[in-house]
Each structure stands twice: as C-alpha cells, then as structure tokens.
Design a protein around this motif. Structure first.
Motif, PDB file in Angstrom:
ATOM      1  N   UNK A 169      33.383  43.607  33.495  1.00 20.44           N
ATOM      2  CA  UNK A 169      32.836  42.244  33.492  1.00 20.44           C
ATOM      3  C   UNK A 169      32.614  41.722  34.915  1.00 20.44           C
ATOM      4  N   UNK A 170      33.544  42.026  35.817  1.00 17.07           N
ATOM      5  CA  UNK A 170      33.355  41.601  37.208  1.00 17.07           C
ATOM      6  C   UNK A 170      32.151  42.305  37.834  1.00 17.07           C
ATOM      7  N   UNK A 171      31.977  43.591  37.528  1.00 17.10           N
ATOM      8  CA  UNK A 171      30.820  44.320  38.057  1.00 17.10           C
ATOM      9  C   UNK A 171      29.518  43.746  37.505  1.00 17.10           C
TER      10      UNK A 171
ATOM     11  N   UNK B   8      28.568  39.631  46.162  1.00 17.75           N
ATOM     12  CA  UNK B   8      29.663  40.586  46.344  1.00 17.75           C
ATOM     13  C   UNK B   8      30.901  40.043  45.630  1.00 17.75           C
ATOM     14  N   UNK B   9      31.836  40.926  45.284  1.00 15.37           N
ATOM     15  CA  UNK B   9      33.022  40.516  44.546  1.00 15.37           C
ATOM     16  C   UNK B   9      33.822  39.422  45.262  1.00 15.37           C
TER      17      UNK B   9
ATOM     18  N   UNK C  11      34.227  31.328  41.945  1.00 16.85           N
ATOM     19  CA  UNK C  11      34.994  31.016  40.731  1.00 16.85           C
ATOM     20  C   UNK C  11      36.200  30.138  41.059  1.00 16.85           C
ATOM     21  N   UNK C  12      36.851  30.421  42.185  1.00 18.31           N
ATOM     22  CA  UNK C  12      38.006  29.608  42.580  1.00 18.31           C
ATOM     23  C   UNK C  12      37.567  28.184  42.900  1.00 18.31           C
TER      24      UNK C  12
END
Length: 165
Positions: free
Chosen positions: A24-26, A35-36, A43-44
């Motif tokens: 899901x993150x990918x 980028x991650x 998101x934070x």
C-alpha cells in the motif's frame, strides 16, 4: 482453535499484514509521485500522530478479530470485537473531523482579519480543515469495510454451521 491461540497462524497473518502495508505504501508513493519520506511527512502533517496511532491500533484489532471469526462457537465474540473496532474507527474519524473544524474556526476568533494577515489566516484555516476532512475520508470507509468484512465472515460460518479456514 482460533487465530489468536495459534502462534504459527498469527505469525503468518502478521507477515501478510506487513507485506500489505509495504504494498500500500508503494502504491501510494507511485500514485502521488512522492518518495516514501515525503509521503510519510505529508501523512503526519495531515493526520497527526494521535489520529494515526489510534487508527492503526483499532484497525489491527479489527483485522485480527475478523481473522479470528472462523469458528461457529467463538465467531460471535470475535465478530463483536471487529464491530466495536469499526465503530471506534468511525467515532475517531468524526471526532477528529469536528476537532479540525473547531481548531480552524478557533483561528478565526483569536485574530482580527486585516488585509495584511488574511492570507496567513486562510492558510492556517485550510490546513485545519484538510485534517478534518481527510480523517473522515479515511476513517469512515475503512470502518464500513471492516464491519462488512466481519459480518460476512460471521454469516459464512453461521450458514456452514462449522469452521472456516
């Protein structure tokens, strides 16, 4: 035997959960072209640590309870846990929605609106509203899916009258 009393089965589900999170993150990274680290930072900023932490705990409890709903004798107990986790997620989403709206409106009440500060006030207001509405967009559908999944699993075992793998 249920999922929660079988360590080997629980380990498999934990690995499947971790793998699902990575996928899901990918996908989110690909779809947003971020980028991650940038995605996690966004998101934070949007959700905050408190919503993300409480949401994650409730979602893990709900998913484990859904998976444990595989026995006719104990299925109703785990179904109830999954239902309550789904209700908790929905309540959490709506609470954070109201909190975000309240904080946004609160920024308007403490500062006088002038042509010089209107841009900064609107920026802060939209940031609070973004948090408010994103918690609803994520929380309510996932709560509904969790509750539906648990109900379907319970119905499957009830109709079978036995166990489900």
């Amino acid at each position: 035997m249920t999922l929660l009393t079988q360590p080997k089965q629980l380990g498999r589900w934990a690995l499947a959960g971790i793998g699902s999170i990575i996928i899901m993150l990918a996908m989110a990274s690909y779809l947003t072209d971020k980028e991650l680290p940038d995605l996690l930072h966004w998101a934070q900023q949007v959700f905050g640590w408190s919503f993300a932490g409480l949401y994650t705990v409730l979602m893990v409890i709900g998913v484990l309870a859904c998976q444990a709903t595989n026995n006719h004798k104990t299925g109703a107990f785990y179904w109830e846990i999954a239902q309550q986790a789904g209700n908790g997620i929905a309540s959490l989403a709506l609470t954070f929605t109201l909190l975000g709206i309240s904080l946004g409106i609160g920024t308007l009440s403490v500062q006088p609106l002038t042509p010089d500060n209107i841009n900064s006030i609107i920026g802060e207001l939209t940031a609070r509203f973004s948090t408010a509405f994103m918690t609803t967009v994520v929380g309510l559908p996932s709560a509904t899916l969790l509750r539906a999944w648990s109900s379907i699993r319970l119905q499957a075992i009830t109709c079978k009258g036995g166990t489900q793998s």
